[in-house]
Scaffold this active site. Structure first.
Site, PDB file in Angstrom:
ATOM      1  CG  HIS A 119      37.781  37.952  36.085  1.00 60.26           C
ATOM      2  ND1 HIS A 119      36.465  37.603  35.909  1.00 60.26           N
ATOM      3  CD2 HIS A 119      37.908  39.207  35.575  1.00 60.26           C
ATOM      4  CE1 HIS A 119      35.815  38.585  35.307  1.00 60.26           C
ATOM      5  NE2 HIS A 119      36.678  39.573  35.100  1.00 60.26           N
ATOM      6  CB  CYS A 134      32.104  36.009  34.870  1.00 58.62           C
ATOM      7  SG  CYS A 134      33.797  35.873  34.250  1.00 58.62           S
ATOM      8  CB  CYS A 172      35.968  32.689  35.384  1.00 53.46           C
ATOM      9  SG  CYS A 172      36.908  34.228  35.571  1.00 53.46           S
ATOM     10  CD  GLU A 230      36.754  33.682  39.364  1.00 48.38           C
ATOM     11  OE1 GLU A 230      35.543  33.729  39.621  1.00 48.38           O
ATOM     12  OE2 GLU A 230      37.427  34.702  39.074  1.00 48.38           O
TER      13      GLU A 230
END
Length: 153
Positions: free
Chosen positions: A52, A82, A85, A54
């Site tokens: 991801h 999410c 993260c 992040e």
């Protein structure tokens, strides 16, 4: 701090993700008014469910500053994080998160759940949301509309 400037950089990263078939989400880590890391989603291209934007930006920022604690760092993300993260942000002791649009299906920064302010966790992340929200949401909507037009999910 110019949130609009940094979020535009995160949107640029999001566009890079879409170029290789990943959901257009971007992240930029800022320390003392300078970018120390930037990343975009790479799940599809890397075949990695943890790639991801992040997490990649957090890893890169930690490498740049030479420590896992991201003290004084602000992370700009185009989408609400999410649970994975958000958990990484708490563990990295990130003091400040600015995100664009909420994630009504998996948001863990206040919309579905709020890991960033959970009372039993030892760190809380200050959150500002809604910065360039429409532009951030539009990038994601356009990406999925394109997939639907191609007959994909």
């Amino acid at each position: 701090m110019d949130h609009l400037h940094w979020m535009r950089l995160a949107l640029d990263e999001a566009r890079r993700a879409a170029e290789h078939g990943d959901v257009p989400i971007g992240a930029v880590a800022v320390l003392e008014s300078r970018v120390i890391a930037q990343a975009h989603n790479r799940r599809e291209i890397d075949g990695d469910p943890t790639a991801h934007a992040e997490l990649l930006a957090i890893r890169a920022a930690s490498h740049v500053i030479g420590h896992w604690r991201l003290e004084n760092v602000t992370l700009y993300c185009t989408l609400e994080p999410c649970a994975m993260c958000a958990g990484a942000m708490v563990l990295a002791r990130l003091p400040h998160l600015v995100f664009g649009t909420i994630d009504p299906k998996a948001g863990a920064g206040g919309s579905v759940i709020d890991l960033l302010h959970h009372p039993q966790l030892n760190h809380h992340v200050e959150v500002e949301s809604g910065v360039l929200a429409e532009e951030c949401a539009a990038a994601i909507r356009q990406f999925f509309a394109g997939l639907r037009a191609e007959g994909q999910k």
